[in-house]
Design a protein around this motif. Structure first.
Motif, PDB file in Angstrom:
ATOM      1  N   LYS A 288       0.877  -0.940  -0.012  1.00 23.96           N
ATOM      2  CA  LYS A 288       0.035  -0.016  -0.113  1.00 23.96           C
ATOM      3  C   LYS A 288       0.972   1.291   0.053  1.00 23.96           C
ATOM      4  O   LYS A 288       0.444   2.292  -0.434  1.00 23.96           O
ATOM      5  CB  LYS A 288      -0.764   0.078   1.284  1.00 23.96           C
ATOM      6  N   GLU A 289       2.063   1.299   0.546  1.00 20.98           N
ATOM      7  CA  GLU A 289       2.887   2.097   0.383  1.00 20.98           C
ATOM      8  C   GLU A 289       3.843   2.546  -0.886  1.00 20.98           C
ATOM      9  O   GLU A 289       4.550   3.536  -0.925  1.00 20.98           O
ATOM     10  CB  GLU A 289       4.035   2.087   1.590  1.00 20.98           C
ATOM     11  N   ARG A 291       2.604   2.764  -4.244  1.00 19.25           N
ATOM     12  CA  ARG A 291       1.524   2.278  -5.394  1.00 19.25           C
ATOM     13  C   ARG A 291       2.146   2.488  -6.643  1.00 19.25           C
ATOM     14  O   ARG A 291       1.756   1.724  -7.732  1.00 19.25           O
ATOM     15  CB  ARG A 291       0.481   3.422  -5.346  1.00 19.25           C
ATOM     16  N   SER A 294       4.280  -1.360  -7.843  1.00 20.33           N
ATOM     17  CA  SER A 294       3.509  -2.396  -7.308  1.00 20.33           C
ATOM     18  C   SER A 294       4.479  -3.651  -7.720  1.00 20.33           C
ATOM     19  O   SER A 294       5.250  -3.708  -8.547  1.00 20.33           O
ATOM     20  CB  SER A 294       2.390  -2.499  -8.100  1.00 20.33           C
TER      21      SER A 294
END
Length: 489
Positions: A288-289, A291, A294
């Motif tokens: 999530k940190e 983006r 990925s």
């Protein structure tokens, strides 16, 4: 302003020198016990080996960092130029030596490739042009976001460096002897790529080796890293080896610091990540940190080749070996096809660096043979080391180089070892390959797209792999931060 650097490779060390010189508070953390990254010394059994790099070009890049660090020239490692620097050899007995001595090259061309003798000067001029364009418009600048690519001048000059021609096609234009083409095509492996796929732009390496020269540092090339450490500490940078950063601390779109393996948290205004971005960033930030990077986007990258290495200390000196010596496969294109499909080559090209040929003191007991074969990136299954070692020694035997029976010290390192020790993406030596135009000309940016104060340097980001480029990546980022700091004052 405090800058924390994660990773003590050449990029991180060079950034530390440039930042500390301008009064920035710098603290660097390296998980390994040595600084220099893959420029790792191996001193065992009475033999010294440079794990890498074995071939040094652009010595001024390294000297500039040492000068910035107020390291007197008398204390800097001495770069010795090797005029006839690389012997290329084939099983039919053909040899071709690379050299900065044009008359010597032309003497060889008279016998092997007469037509190429008359065009050799033109070839070197074109290789120099490719280098000059790259140096002026690409190498000595940071690329922080897509906006940095939106430049008419950059686009025009990119088109001038043969982006749509392969390296193999470029060399084949000037040389008809396939062995000579093969020996020049090997430059693609300096950036972990295939000469049949990477752009002819990287033929500029021919200028560096055949015009400027190949160098060796007395005592071992790893003395460059040791000098960088001295230079950084001279300027007040704090360097910590054997200390791993396990997490980047975040707050909204900022990195606030780092957390060490012992739980200690270190504040930072800026963080520079010097390491393989594709492997290291996922270790330091959760999904999530990050983006913009990925897991899915990481897996799309084509990694550069890895290496299967034998460090063999011999109880004798083999007179037929040269400092840099290459024993080529019979089908170079097939070798790269095998590597592309994740296979170890059945007939590999074998490179041997025996630095004791130029510096007997590093290995007084006998030759220190650093033997390297291109290997595929880490796959789900690995090769049996003893079996592949036999393939290599048998090939050398066919070339009348008897190493196996003289080995008194031996250490084998494979792609899995490279991945674990250097946190290298799939064991790749140079981060993403340059086998596609996108990866060749648009490597990961030097600045995070998620965090405004997180920067990247090293072989996996711009300007690319190879020790001079890695050093420049660290300096490019440092100079950007210095300019940013000055604009705030």
């Amino acid at each position: 302003m405090k800058t924390v650097i994660v990773g003590g490779g050449l990029g991180g060390l060079s950034a530390a020198v440039s930042l500390a010189k301008e009064g920035v508070e710098v603290e660097l953390f390296e998980k390994n016990d040595h600084f220099g990254g893959k420029m790792m010394p191996v001193d065992e059994g009475g033999y010294h080996f440079d794990f890498g790099p074995n071939t040094i070009t652009m010595p001024h890049v390294f000297q500039n960092v040492m000068d910035e660090g107020r390291l007197p020239r008398s204390e800097q490692p001495v770069f010795h130029k090797l005029t006839n620097h690389t012997r290329n050899q084939w099983e039919d007995g053909t040899v071709f030596d690379l050299s900065t001595d044009r008359s010597y090259i032309k003497q060889q061309l008279q016998k092997l490739d007469p037509k190429a003798e008359s065009t050799y000067d033109d070839f070197l001029k074109e290789a120099e042009r490719l280098y000059d364009l790259s140096n002026r418009h690409f190498i000595n600048r940071s690329f922080l976001s897509f906006k940095d690519y939106i430049s008419l001048e950059l686009a025009v000059n990119t088109m001038k460096v043969r982006p749509f021609q392969s390296m193999n096609s470029f060399f084949s234009k000037y040389f008809s002897h396939q062995g000579i083409v093969q020996s020049l095509n090997r430059y693609a492996t300096y950036i972990g790529s295939s000469p049949y796929r990477c752009p002819a732009t990287f033929a500029m390496i021919a200028h560096l080796e055949l015009n400027d020269g190949v160098y060796y540092v007395k005592g071992g090339n790893t003395r460059i890293a040791a000098a960088f450490v001295k230079a950084a500490r001279n300027q007040g940078a704090k360097l910590h080896s054997g200390t791993e950063v396990t997490r980047l601390l975040t707050s909204k779109n900022k990195i606030t610091g780092v957390q060490l393996s012992n739980g200690e948290k270190i504040h930072a205004d800026h963080v520079i990540l010097n390491g393989d971005l594709l492997h290291t960033l996922p270790r330091l930030l959760n999904k999530k940190e990050r983006r913009s990077l990925s897991d899915r986007s990481i897996e799309r990258y084509d990694p550069s080749v890895s290496a299967f290495v034998i460090m063999a200390g011999l109880n004798t000196k083999i007179s037929e070996l040269h400092h840099h010596h290459v024993f080529f496969s019979s089908d170079y294109e097939k070798e790269f096809k095998e590597l592309t499909h994740g296979q170890y080559s059945s007939d590999p090209t074998v490179y041997i660096c025996t630095s004791s040929k130029s510096d007997a003191e590093v290995s007084p007991r006998g030759d220190n043979c650093f033997i390297l074969v291109n290997a595929p990136p880490v796959q789900s299954s690995s090769i049996e080391k003893e079996a592949y070692k036999k393939v290599i020694y048998d090939k050398l035997h066919r070339n009348h180089i008897e190493i196996k029976k003289h080995v008194s010290f031996e250490k084998v390192i494979g792609p899995e070892d490279i991945e674990s020790q250097f946190y290298s993406f799939k064991g790749a030596l140079y981060g993403p390959s340059s086998n596609t135009k996108v990866q060749a000309f648009r490597r990961p940016y030097n600045q995070s797209q998620d965090y405004s104060n997180l920067y990247f340097c090293g072989g996996s980001t711009h300007p690319g792999g190879g020790s001079p480029m890695v050093v420049l990546s660290g300096q490019n980022v440092a100079h950007h931060l210095i300019g940013k700091r000055l604009s705030m004052e």
